[in-house]
Write a protein that holds these residues in place. Structure first.
Motif, PDB file in Angstrom:
ATOM      1  N   LEU A  35       0.692  -1.251   0.012  1.00 28.71           N
ATOM      2  CA  LEU A  35       0.288   0.016  -0.066  1.00 28.71           C
ATOM      3  C   LEU A  35       0.883   1.356   0.011  1.00 28.71           C
ATOM      4  N   THR A  36       1.783   1.215   0.885  1.00 30.22           N
ATOM      5  CA  THR A  36       2.851   2.421   0.757  1.00 30.22           C
ATOM      6  C   THR A  36       3.448   2.736  -0.548  1.00 30.22           C
ATOM      7  N   ALA A  37       3.778   1.493  -1.442  1.00 33.64           N
ATOM      8  CA  ALA A  37       4.372   1.540  -2.699  1.00 33.64           C
ATOM      9  C   ALA A  37       3.313   2.358  -3.600  1.00 33.64           C
ATOM     10  N   VAL A  38       1.877   1.720  -3.271  1.00 35.59           N
ATOM     11  CA  VAL A  38       0.937   2.420  -4.426  1.00 35.59           C
ATOM     12  C   VAL A  38       0.746   3.756  -3.782  1.00 35.59           C
ATOM     13  N   GLY A  39       0.821   4.307  -2.686  1.00 30.15           N
ATOM     14  CA  GLY A  39       0.785   5.595  -2.369  1.00 30.15           C
ATOM     15  C   GLY A  39       1.785   6.602  -2.879  1.00 30.15           C
ATOM     16  N   ILE A  40       3.226   6.178  -2.826  1.00 26.08           N
ATOM     17  CA  ILE A  40       3.972   6.656  -3.487  1.00 26.08           C
ATOM     18  C   ILE A  40       4.046   7.007  -4.804  1.00 26.08           C
ATOM     19  N   ALA A  41       3.548   5.959  -5.651  1.00 22.89           N
ATOM     20  CA  ALA A  41       3.281   6.002  -7.002  1.00 22.89           C
ATOM     21  C   ALA A  41       2.207   7.173  -7.434  1.00 22.89           C
ATOM     22  N   ASP A  42       1.109   6.999  -6.615  1.00 26.85           N
ATOM     23  CA  ASP A  42      -0.045   7.844  -6.739  1.00 26.85           C
ATOM     24  C   ASP A  42       0.560   9.406  -6.515  1.00 26.85           C
ATOM     25  N   ILE A  56      -3.970   6.084  -2.764  1.00 28.16           N
ATOM     26  CA  ILE A  56      -4.745   4.891  -2.017  1.00 28.16           C
ATOM     27  C   ILE A  56      -6.160   5.247  -2.167  1.00 28.16           C
ATOM     28  N   LEU A  57      -6.756   6.109  -1.570  1.00 24.10           N
ATOM     29  CA  LEU A  57      -8.325   6.258  -1.458  1.00 24.10           C
ATOM     30  C   LEU A  57      -8.727   6.459  -2.799  1.00 24.10           C
ATOM     31  N   ALA A  58      -8.153   6.932  -3.872  1.00 29.13           N
ATOM     32  CA  ALA A  58      -8.668   7.343  -5.063  1.00 29.13           C
ATOM     33  C   ALA A  58      -9.124   5.823  -5.929  1.00 29.13           C
ATOM     34  N   HIS A  59      -8.343   4.920  -5.401  1.00 29.01           N
ATOM     35  CA  HIS A  59      -8.608   3.465  -6.059  1.00 29.01           C
ATOM     36  C   HIS A  59      -9.994   2.854  -5.751  1.00 29.01           C
TER      37      HIS A  59
END
Length: 534
Positions: A35-42, A56-59
């Motif tokens: 999830l942290t990786a997803v947040g950084i990518a976002d 993260i929430l946008a997903h």
């Protein structure tokens, strides 16, 4: 507010070291790391503002948006909301196809006092139900008899091509047509091996791409046409001018979807974009079009030959009728496709705002042929959201001789109206070329369901017309249909809708007394051109 926007990202980032510190099970820090990786990518990406502001929430929004149609259909939709078909409409097909009970208790769910509600008047002396195999003969008028006339059911499978539908869907539809004795329109994608395997009656639709009867340059090929048209399984030839789903619009099947099977069926190159032009190359005027129809009829050995169209500019259809009068050539049938659409995917503007709805289109075609004195020589088919026996009865009463249905028979195959026909991800294997997805559609079972849906709908139609004191659907007339105009006013369709008398268009002195569409556009229509006189 900022804390809320970044709360999921911050929580995941904090959970990672904390879970490692307390010795949590391995899946916990792994999930936190992901999830942290997803947040950084976002946060770092630049294409979607929502992801940058709500990492993260946008997903979750994207996920709920992706399944919004399913949420609406399964949880929020009422039984009568037709978008495009209501749950009740779909259910009646499923029930009749599966031989489940199709009876409803406790009265109608419809608001019978709402404007637009329609019913059929019954007789105080109803007749007994004597059979349900209702047929009309096409191509056997005394003035223009054909060598191979065809007795068609009044309810048939509308045009759906192999390529749009899966191989298994085509097999089941044609197998059902063979069992039930009704006709199966090939669609413009030509006659595939799956159309031939079960031997059901075919109407071969020929579009602007001349698939199955084309030369390498896309022009019409007599030799290839004869090879297909003269097979016994082909009962009629239908020239497609336009379709209700996207009238006036060509089509492209992308190269990656043009498999070896589709390429062989259509006579095109495998892996190359398959183009259906907006216009025909074999003719450019109404007179040339009728000459082409006559040519197809002769090449097929005298099989009934006609055309399908969605009505657009009235003067264009009037020009075709004037060409009939000038040349003496008449099609054996005309199929009117309403703008209600069908299985073909189209741009939103075309789906919602191009083409004439079935009622007005059917009235125009019927009235023009009556007014020109040609109606008895030409049969009319109609398609556009026809599901139930009442839909058929109403359409026949307004002027058609038979009805076609595409989506109705798709429901019989198991379609759940996921509206993913154009994505190749059909969940039931009906409208996909994905071999794995197609396996979900078990042909022997669905073949029976197609036949059952047709049979039970015809039984319901038989009961309807018997209640009205009639013996055959061809006896249905506009005065049998009643429509509510307001909470305290109803009208017969015969009084509400305009109907011409035979030959009225042939007397110039009567034009001013006819509905405006005829007074305005009949005089400017010409047999020599699809354009109006200036």
């Amino acid at each position: 507010m900022t804390m809320l926007r970044y709360s999921a990202f911050a929580g995941a980032a904090a959970a990672l070291p904390l879970s490692l510190a307390v010795g949590a099970p391995l899946w916990v820090p792994a999930a936190a790391a992901a999830l942290t990786a997803v947040g950084i990518a976002d946060v770092l990406q630049t294409k979607r503002a929502l992801r940058r502001n709500y990492p993260i929430l946008a997903h979750f929004r994207f996920m709920f948006e992706a399944i919004r149609p399913e949420i609406r259909q399964y949880l929020l939709e009422d039984d009568q909301s037709a978008a495009p078909f209501s749950r009740n409409q779909r259910s009646i097909v499923y029930q009749r196809a599966k031989l489940d009970t199709d009876k409803r208790p406790f009265g109608t769910q419809l608001d019978v006092y709402q404007a637009g509600y329609e019913w059929i008047n019954h007789s105080i002396q109803p007749l007994p139900v004597n059979g349900h195999d209702f047929r009309i003969e096409i191509g056997n008028h005394p003035d223009c008899p054909r060598a191979q006339p065809y007795k068609a059911s009044v309810f048939n499978v509308s045009a759906m091509s192999f390529g749009s539908l899966s191989a298994n869907a085509i097999l089941a539809l044609n197998g059902g047509a063979r069992i039930g004795g009704f006709m199966h329109d090939t669609g413009e994608g030509s006659i595939s091996p799956y159309h031939r395997e079960n031997g059901g009656d075919l109407v071969w639709e020929i579009g602007s791409g001349y698939f199955g009867c084309r030369n390498e340059d896309g022009s019409f090929s007599e030799q290839n046409f004869v090879a297909n048209a003269c097979t016994p399984q082909v009962k009629m030839i239908e020239l497609k001018l336009s379709q209700g789903a996207k009238p006036g619009h060509g089509g492209v099947l992308p190269g990656p979807k043009v498999s070896a099977e589709i390429a062989a069926t259509r006579g095109v190159m495998e892996g190359v974009d398959c183009i259906s032009p907006a216009n025909h190359s074999a003719f450019s005027t109404p007179l040339e079009m009728l000459a082409f129809i006559e040519r197809l009829r002769k090449l097929s050995g005298g099989k009934p030959t006609g055309f399908k169209l969605a009505i657009g500019h009235p003067w264009e259809f009037f020009g075709i009728v004037k060409a009939m009068l000038a040349s003496g050539i008449t099609p054996d049938f005309i199929v009117v496709d309403g703008s209600e659409g069908g299985t073909g995917a189209a741009p939103l503007e075309f789906t919602d705002h191009v083409g004439t709805p079935l009622q007005e289109a059917l009235l125009l075609v019927h009235n023009t042929l009556v007014g020109a004195g040609l109606r008895e020589r030409i049969k009319i088919g109609a398609s556009g959201k026809i599901i139930t026996a009442f839909d058929i009865a109403r359409t026949l009463a307004l002027g058609a001789d038979w009805c076609n249905s595409a989506r109705g028979f798709m429901f019989a195959l198991g379609c759940i109206q996921s509206q993913s026909c154009h994505t190749d991800h059909c969940p039931t294997g009906v409208a996909t070329q994905d071999k794995l997805r197609q396996r979900a559609l078990v042909v022997p079972d669905k073949t029976q369901r197609v036949a059952h849906f047709h049979q039970n709908t015809m039984k319901a139609l038989a009961e309807l017309i018997a209640a009205a004191g009639l013996t055959h659907p061809s006896q249905l007339k506009p005065h049998h249909i009643v429509r509510r105009i307001s909470p305290n006013q109803v009208k017969l369709a015969s009084a509400l809708l305009p109907y011409l008398e035979p030959g009225q268009l042939l007397d110039p002195s009567l034009l001013s007394k006819l509905p405006p569409v005829f007074g305005l556009y009949w005089p400017v229509a010409q047999a020599e051109s699809f354009h109006p006189l200036q």
